[in-house]
Motif scaffolding. Structure first.
Motif, short mmCIF file in Angstrom:
data_model
loop_
_atom_site.label_atom_id
_atom_site.label_comp_id
_atom_site.label_asym_id
_atom_site.label_seq_id
_atom_site.Cartn_x
_atom_site.Cartn_y
_atom_site.Cartn_z
N PRO A 3 8.71 1.87 4.25
CA PRO A 3 7.36 2.35 4.22
C PRO A 3 7.06 3.16 3.00
CG PRO A 3 7.89 2.85 5.97
CD PRO A 3 9.73 1.11 5.96
N ALA A 4 8.92 3.64 2.17
CA ALA A 4 8.59 4.16 1.04
C ALA A 4 8.22 3.27 -0.01
CB ALA A 4 9.55 5.05 0.59
N GLN A 5 8.35 2.16 -0.14
CA GLN A 5 8.33 0.91 -0.99
C GLN A 5 6.85 1.21 -1.19
OE1 GLN A 5 10.16 -2.88 -1.33
NE2 GLN A 5 9.94 -2.31 -3.47
N TRP A 6 5.89 0.97 0.20
CA TRP A 6 4.55 0.40 0.14
C TRP A 6 3.91 1.69 -0.72
CZ3 TRP A 6 4.74 -0.21 6.16
CH2 TRP A 6 5.72 -0.49 6.59
N THR A 7 4.13 2.37 -0.73
CA THR A 7 3.37 3.67 -0.84
C THR A 7 4.12 4.22 -1.91
OG1 THR A 7 3.98 5.34 1.41
CG2 THR A 7 3.37 6.56 -0.49
N GLU A 8 5.29 3.75 -2.44
CA GLU A 8 4.92 3.64 -4.20
C GLU A 8 4.70 2.81 -4.59
OE1 GLU A 8 9.13 3.65 -4.93
OE2 GLU A 8 8.66 2.68 -6.96
N VAL A 9 4.52 1.62 -4.86
CA VAL A 9 3.64 0.91 -4.83
C VAL A 9 1.84 0.71 -4.70
CG1 VAL A 9 2.27 -2.44 -4.30
CG2 VAL A 9 5.56 -1.39 -4.52
N ASP A 10 2.03 0.97 -3.64
CA ASP A 10 0.16 2.10 -3.49
C ASP A 10 -0.10 2.76 -4.42
OD1 ASP A 10 -0.73 0.14 -1.41
OD2 ASP A 10 -1.45 2.13 -0.49
N GLY A 11 0.81 3.63 -4.68
CA GLY A 11 1.21 4.81 -6.23
C GLY A 11 0.22 3.96 -7.62
N TYR A 12 1.42 2.35 -7.18
CA TYR A 12 1.51 2.10 -8.86
C TYR A 12 0.16 1.54 -9.02
CZ TYR A 12 1.92 -2.42 -11.81
OH TYR A 12 2.02 -3.04 -12.60
N ASN A 40 -8.33 9.14 6.07
CA ASN A 40 -9.55 8.35 5.33
C ASN A 40 -8.73 7.04 4.48
OD1 ASN A 40 -8.64 11.14 3.99
ND2 ASN A 40 -7.54 9.49 2.03
N VAL A 41 -9.27 6.47 4.51
CA VAL A 41 -8.95 4.96 3.43
C VAL A 41 -8.45 5.19 2.56
CG1 VAL A 41 -10.80 3.04 4.71
CG2 VAL A 41 -10.94 4.82 2.61
N ALA A 42 -7.07 4.88 1.63
CA ALA A 42 -6.51 5.16 0.83
C ALA A 42 -7.71 4.76 -0.64
CB ALA A 42 -5.11 4.23 0.51
N PRO A 43 -7.46 5.21 -1.67
CA PRO A 43 -8.00 5.33 -3.23
C PRO A 43 -8.66 3.70 -3.11
CG PRO A 43 -6.84 7.08 -3.25
CD PRO A 43 -6.01 5.96 -1.94
N ASN A 44 -7.22 2.40 -3.07
CA ASN A 44 -7.24 1.15 -3.51
C ASN A 44 -7.94 0.99 -1.97
OD1 ASN A 44 -5.21 1.86 -1.63
ND2 ASN A 44 -4.54 0.24 -2.65
N GLN A 45 -7.81 1.07 -1.11
CA GLN A 45 -9.02 0.36 -0.40
C GLN A 45 -10.25 0.83 -0.10
OE1 GLN A 45 -6.31 2.19 2.83
NE2 GLN A 45 -5.39 0.62 3.54
N VAL A 168 -4.28 -3.55 12.89
CA VAL A 168 -3.22 -3.98 13.47
C VAL A 168 -2.35 -3.07 14.11
CG1 VAL A 168 -0.87 -5.15 12.32
CG2 VAL A 168 -3.20 -5.82 11.93
N ARG A 169 -2.83 -2.11 14.10
CA ARG A 169 -1.84 -1.04 14.94
C ARG A 169 -0.73 -0.77 14.84
NH1 ARG A 169 -5.67 1.97 15.05
NH2 ARG A 169 -4.77 3.42 16.26
N ASN A 170 0.13 -1.01 13.58
CA ASN A 170 1.47 -0.80 12.76
C ASN A 170 1.84 -1.63 13.91
OD1 ASN A 170 3.56 0.23 11.90
ND2 ASN A 170 4.71 1.99 13.85
N GLY A 171 1.76 -2.89 13.69
CA GLY A 171 1.93 -4.14 14.56
C GLY A 171 1.65 -4.52 16.80
N ALA A 172 1.18 -3.24 16.77
CA ALA A 172 0.82 -3.96 18.35
C ALA A 172 -0.48 -4.19 18.98
CB ALA A 172 0.65 -1.83 18.55
N THR A 206 -2.74 -5.25 6.25
CA THR A 206 -1.80 -4.27 5.67
C THR A 206 -1.03 -3.58 5.18
OG1 THR A 206 -3.50 -3.05 5.60
CG2 THR A 206 -4.39 -4.61 3.97
N VAL A 207 0.02 -3.18 4.05
CA VAL A 207 0.94 -1.90 4.32
C VAL A 207 0.81 -1.22 2.33
CG1 VAL A 207 3.59 -3.16 5.26
CG2 VAL A 207 2.89 -3.65 3.10
N GLY A 208 1.14 0.03 3.01
CA GLY A 208 0.47 0.82 2.06
C GLY A 208 1.41 2.17 2.31
N SER A 209 0.09 2.90 1.74
CA SER A 209 0.54 4.72 1.84
C SER A 209 0.26 5.15 3.13
CB SER A 209 -0.37 5.19 0.70
OG SER A 209 -1.98 5.26 0.84
#
Ligand code: SAH
Ligand code: DHB
Ligand code: MG
Length: 222
Positions: A3-12, A40-45, A168-172, A206-209
């Motif tokens: 998840p840390a990498q997903w957030t980093e990539v979303d930031g990028y 709320n949705v992320a900015p890129n969403q 997707v609910r974290n895969g659930a 999707t994965v991300g922030s």
């Protein structure tokens, strides 16, 4: 899972492709100050939704689940000057924050915010025989997605695009035995969409922030 990498990539990605728009940032600041949940949705969403609405040529947009109006503002800014967006919210406190954000963002004239349980406000829209919506974003409580989807179809026309968040609910979502009402709401929606001859549908993880989730994209046939 990283998840840390997903957030980093979303930031990028956001840094590169989603230039800071002050009114959108201010809507989030005001929402946080009022202690609204940061769901709320992320900015890129948000920009993804805005692009979809533009690609659709949407003049009338329906949103179910306003919160502080962050996604609403993204979508309202996709509208032509005479376009309209109806957004539905159950919580009067969220609605008050959203209203102030719409004024600050200069979209208040285009936005019709209706407060109440969305199952009821949607039934009113159906009863009003309102002009069909071109684009519909379903993002309120997940338990009631099936009823929101059913009502959305009644408020659509051939070509209407429907986006359903958080499917997707974290895969659930694959857990048929889940006791989580949100998971069961999503699963029932999937059954409805699968058996509904009036729509073409897909869903994307999707994965991300915001973690691991996904959205469904549907188009009313014709
Ligand atoms: N679309 C927003 C986030 C919405 S969060 C954005 O991306 O910026 C979900 C919202 O749905 C919350 O504000 C919650 O109060 C609202 N909600 C929950 N249950 C509801 C219901 N039954 N009817 C209408 N809104 C509801
Ligand atoms: C929640 C709701 C959302 O719409 C979302 O995108 C993320 C989380 C929630 O209720 O926790
Ligand atoms: Mg959501």
């Amino acid at each position: 899972m990283n998840p840390a990498q997903w957030t980093e990539v979303d930031g990028y990605l956001v840094n590169k492709l989603v230039p800071l728009e002050p009114v959108l940032g201010e809507a989030l600041t005001a929402s946080a100050a009022a202690e609204l949940p940061a769901i709320n949705v992320a900015p890129n969403q948000g920009k993804f939704l805005q692009l979809l609405a533009r690609i659709t040529g949407a003049r009338r947009i329906l949103e179910i689940g306003t919160l502080g109006g962050y996604s609403t503002i993204w979508l309202a800014r996709a509208l032509p000057a005479d376009g309209q967006l109806v957004t539905l919210e159950i919580d009067p406190k969220h609605a008050a924050v959203a209203r102030a954000n719409f004024v600050a963002a200069g979209v208040a004239v285009q936005v019709d915010l209706r407060v109440g349980p969305a199952a009821e406000t949607l039934a009113h829209l159906v009863a009003e025989a309102t002009t069909p919506f071109d684009f519909i974003f379903i993002d309120a409580d997940k338990e009631n997605i099936p009823i929101y989807f059913t009502r959305a179809l009644q408020l659509a026309r051939p070509g209407t695009v429907i986006v359903v968040d958080n499917v997707v609910r974290n895969g659930a979502v694959t857990d048929a035995a889940s006791t989580d009402v949100s998971v069961q709401g999503v699963r029932k929606f999937m059954e409805l969409a699968a058996s509904e001859a009036r729509v073409d549908a897909t869903a994307v993880q999707t994965v991300g922030s915001k973690g691991y989730d996904g959205f469904a994209l549907l188009r009313v046939k014709g």
